[in-house]
Design a protein around this motif. Sequence first.
Motif, PDB file in Angstrom:
ATOM      1  N   ILE A   1     -66.156 -35.265  -3.709  1.00  0.00           N
ATOM      2  CA  ILE A   1     -66.636 -34.425  -2.408  1.00  0.00           C
ATOM      3  C   ILE A   1     -65.162 -33.284  -2.214  1.00  0.00           C
ATOM      4  O   ILE A   1     -63.811 -33.707  -2.741  1.00  0.00           O
ATOM      5  N   PRO A   2     -65.604 -32.368  -2.879  1.00  0.00           N
ATOM      6  CA  PRO A   2     -64.699 -31.435  -2.884  1.00  0.00           C
ATOM      7  C   PRO A   2     -63.788 -30.762  -1.854  1.00  0.00           C
ATOM      8  O   PRO A   2     -63.906 -31.149  -0.360  1.00  0.00           O
ATOM      9  N   ALA A   3     -62.221 -30.795  -1.966  1.00  0.00           N
ATOM     10  CA  ALA A   3     -61.681 -30.625  -0.527  1.00  0.00           C
ATOM     11  C   ALA A   3     -61.855 -29.387   0.339  1.00  0.00           C
ATOM     12  O   ALA A   3     -61.379 -29.523   1.959  1.00  0.00           O
ATOM     13  N   ASP A   4     -62.757 -28.686  -0.307  1.00  0.00           N
ATOM     14  CA  ASP A   4     -63.207 -27.521   0.819  1.00  0.00           C
ATOM     15  C   ASP A   4     -64.607 -27.810   1.515  1.00  0.00           C
ATOM     16  O   ASP A   4     -65.079 -27.044   2.581  1.00  0.00           O
ATOM     17  N   VAL A   5     -64.944 -29.075   1.852  1.00  0.00           N
ATOM     18  CA  VAL A   5     -65.513 -29.238   2.278  1.00  0.00           C
ATOM     19  C   VAL A   5     -65.216 -30.386   3.865  1.00  0.00           C
ATOM     20  O   VAL A   5     -65.350 -31.289   3.019  1.00  0.00           O
ATOM     21  N   THR A   6     -65.878 -30.065   4.344  1.00  0.00           N
ATOM     22  CA  THR A   6     -65.210 -30.624   6.016  1.00  0.00           C
ATOM     23  C   THR A   6     -66.239 -31.250   6.441  1.00  0.00           C
ATOM     24  O   THR A   6     -65.695 -32.338   7.427  1.00  0.00           O
ATOM     25  N   GLY A   7     -67.600 -30.769   6.395  1.00  0.00           N
ATOM     26  CA  GLY A   7     -68.662 -31.455   7.577  1.00  0.00           C
ATOM     27  C   GLY A   7     -69.487 -31.059   8.765  1.00  0.00           C
ATOM     28  O   GLY A   7     -69.547 -30.758   8.885  1.00  0.00           O
ATOM     29  N   ASP A   8     -68.565 -29.795   8.952  1.00  0.00           N
ATOM     30  CA  ASP A   8     -68.569 -28.785  10.255  1.00  0.00           C
ATOM     31  C   ASP A   8     -69.405 -27.899   9.529  1.00  0.00           C
ATOM     32  O   ASP A   8     -69.770 -26.975  10.228  1.00  0.00           O
ATOM     33  N   GLU A   9     -69.322 -27.977   7.837  1.00  0.00           N
ATOM     34  CA  GLU A   9     -70.826 -27.040   7.965  1.00  0.00           C
ATOM     35  C   GLU A   9     -71.985 -27.112   8.231  1.00  0.00           C
ATOM     36  O   GLU A   9     -72.993 -26.499   8.248  1.00  0.00           O
ATOM     37  N   ILE A  10     -72.055 -27.977   8.346  1.00  0.00           N
ATOM     38  CA  ILE A  10     -73.676 -28.578   8.834  1.00  0.00           C
ATOM     39  C   ILE A  10     -74.428 -27.723  10.517  1.00  0.00           C
ATOM     40  O   ILE A  10     -73.723 -27.046  10.983  1.00  0.00           O
ATOM     41  N   ASP A  11     -75.605 -27.746  10.042  1.00  0.00           N
ATOM     42  CA  ASP A  11     -76.068 -27.084  11.913  1.00  0.00           C
ATOM     43  C   ASP A  11     -75.709 -27.801  12.496  1.00  0.00           C
ATOM     44  O   ASP A  11     -75.197 -28.702  12.558  1.00  0.00           O
TER      45      ASP A  11
ATOM     46  N   ASP B   1     -77.241 -28.598  15.557  1.00  0.00           N
ATOM     47  CA  ASP B   1     -78.214 -30.074  16.168  1.00  0.00           C
ATOM     48  C   ASP B   1     -79.160 -31.187  14.638  1.00  0.00           C
ATOM     49  O   ASP B   1     -78.161 -31.726  15.156  1.00  0.00           O
ATOM     50  N   VAL B   2     -78.111 -30.844  13.455  1.00  0.00           N
ATOM     51  CA  VAL B   2     -77.696 -32.090  12.391  1.00  0.00           C
ATOM     52  C   VAL B   2     -76.531 -32.660  13.524  1.00  0.00           C
ATOM     53  O   VAL B   2     -76.378 -33.598  12.482  1.00  0.00           O
TER      54      VAL B   2
ATOM     55  N   VAL C   1     -71.056 -38.884   6.399  1.00  0.00           N
ATOM     56  CA  VAL C   1     -72.337 -38.523   6.329  1.00  0.00           C
ATOM     57  C   VAL C   1     -72.488 -36.999   6.412  1.00  0.00           C
ATOM     58  O   VAL C   1     -73.824 -36.136   5.294  1.00  0.00           O
ATOM     59  N   ALA C   2     -71.851 -36.280   7.155  1.00  0.00           N
ATOM     60  CA  ALA C   2     -72.148 -34.452   7.000  1.00  0.00           C
ATOM     61  C   ALA C   2     -71.605 -34.416   6.154  1.00  0.00           C
ATOM     62  O   ALA C   2     -72.412 -33.290   5.746  1.00  0.00           O
ATOM     63  N   LYS C   3     -70.233 -34.649   5.776  1.00  0.00           N
ATOM     64  CA  LYS C   3     -70.132 -34.001   3.835  1.00  0.00           C
ATOM     65  C   LYS C   3     -71.052 -34.324   2.875  1.00  0.00           C
ATOM     66  O   LYS C   3     -71.548 -33.618   2.578  1.00  0.00           O
ATOM     67  N   ASN C   4     -71.753 -35.629   3.301  1.00  0.00           N
ATOM     68  CA  ASN C   4     -73.091 -35.264   1.892  1.00  0.00           C
ATOM     69  C   ASN C   4     -73.645 -34.665   2.206  1.00  0.00           C
ATOM     70  O   ASN C   4     -74.747 -34.256   1.556  1.00  0.00           O
ATOM     71  N   LEU C   5     -73.797 -34.117   3.355  1.00  0.00           N
ATOM     72  CA  LEU C   5     -75.276 -33.816   3.703  1.00  0.00           C
ATOM     73  C   LEU C   5     -75.288 -32.032   3.458  1.00  0.00           C
ATOM     74  O   LEU C   5     -76.403 -31.628   2.911  1.00  0.00           O
TER      75      LEU C   5
ATOM     76  N   ALA D   1     -82.693 -36.600  10.480  1.00  0.00           N
ATOM     77  CA  ALA D   1     -81.873 -35.469   9.967  1.00  0.00           C
ATOM     78  C   ALA D   1     -81.682 -35.676   8.658  1.00  0.00           C
ATOM     79  O   ALA D   1     -81.804 -34.994   7.009  1.00  0.00           O
ATOM     80  N   VAL D   2     -81.168 -36.819   8.634  1.00  0.00           N
ATOM     81  CA  VAL D   2     -80.582 -37.564   7.185  1.00  0.00           C
ATOM     82  C   VAL D   2     -82.227 -37.725   6.417  1.00  0.00           C
ATOM     83  O   VAL D   2     -82.264 -37.619   4.510  1.00  0.00           O
ATOM     84  N   ARG D   3     -82.875 -38.210   6.674  1.00  0.00           N
ATOM     85  CA  ARG D   3     -84.206 -38.919   6.270  1.00  0.00           C
ATOM     86  C   ARG D   3     -85.075 -37.746   5.424  1.00  0.00           C
ATOM     87  O   ARG D   3     -85.649 -37.948   4.274  1.00  0.00           O
ATOM     88  N   GLU D   4     -85.154 -35.927   6.191  1.00  0.00           N
ATOM     89  CA  GLU D   4     -85.395 -35.140   5.880  1.00  0.00           C
ATOM     90  C   GLU D   4     -84.832 -34.490   4.738  1.00  0.00           C
ATOM     91  O   GLU D   4     -84.839 -33.872   3.931  1.00  0.00           O
ATOM     92  N   ALA D   5     -83.290 -34.620   4.746  1.00  0.00           N
ATOM     93  CA  ALA D   5     -82.315 -34.159   3.759  1.00  0.00           C
ATOM     94  C   ALA D   5     -82.912 -34.881   2.397  1.00  0.00           C
ATOM     95  O   ALA D   5     -82.830 -34.283   1.630  1.00  0.00           O
ATOM     96  N   ALA D   6     -83.090 -35.902   2.655  1.00  0.00           N
ATOM     97  CA  ALA D   6     -83.716 -37.099   1.532  1.00  0.00           C
ATOM     98  C   ALA D   6     -84.837 -36.509   0.869  1.00  0.00           C
ATOM     99  O   ALA D   6     -84.736 -36.707  -0.614  1.00  0.00           O
TER     100      ALA D   6
END
Length: 304
Positions: A3-13, A15-16, A31-35, A65-70
Amino acid sequence: MPIPADVTGDEIDKDVRQELQSLPKTLAEDVAKNLVMVARLIDEDPEGAYAYSRVALRLASRVAAVREAAAFAAYASQKYSEALAEFRAARRMTGSAELWPVMADCERGLGRPEKALDMAGAPEVNKLDKAGQVEMRLVAAGARRDMGQLDAAIVTLQSPELASNAVQPWTARLRYAYADALLAAGRDGEAREWFAKAVEADRDGSTDASDRLAEMDGVEFVDALTEDAPDEAVAAVETVEADKTAEADKIAEAPEAPEAPEAPEAPEAPETAEADKTAEAGKAAEADEAGASADGTPEDGDKD
């Protein structure tokens, strides 16, 4: 997966993020970072997005949301069977019909256009919003083309949304699909008109309508500076450069222009001319007197 350092997980929508609140905090963050990585890579690197989606799915398979992303990651990677299974799972969890068109398109990907057409006529279509209904129409037209029914595909796309002059998020894709179907049916003139209309509506470059239109007009864009450029294009560039060099050499070797002749002297002023005439007359008189003295002729003062 890294996971790149600039990815915090706060970028997700939001609702997710709310869905992920059912998980322990640290797990939800992972999970948020992977999404986020799925969303970041799905257009440019579908396989990479798919790999991150599998990690998220392993960590939180009970989150819709995880199943939909997959599902979307598998769909982008053309793994239609897997994508259809994940879409169905997400739909069971949410009860929403919004995934119905993409599920039908998975049926097309699996070589079952008849099943896609059956889904296009199902009651679930009536539950879709306008964007979903247009998407369903696009899938149905594609299924008709899969079955070799070009005229039926054209008729399927003819709709109030196609005739409208208003530009919506789906307008460019709808016009593009209509133009492509017309071209496949041999109706080139109409196809060109609708490709042009698609270009007008394609504000974010979601289609290659401009390239298709240029191709129909016989315009070909070649980057002659790339290694894959045709030899003819490279030779043309080299010829132009050689012509420029030869022209420069000709200019450098050209003889110097002859110097302009000196301008004639201006005529003397009248006063100067008269003075010169007087001086000449005086010189002539002195010469006559000197000549007379030399011949022994007495001057006026010696006659006495």
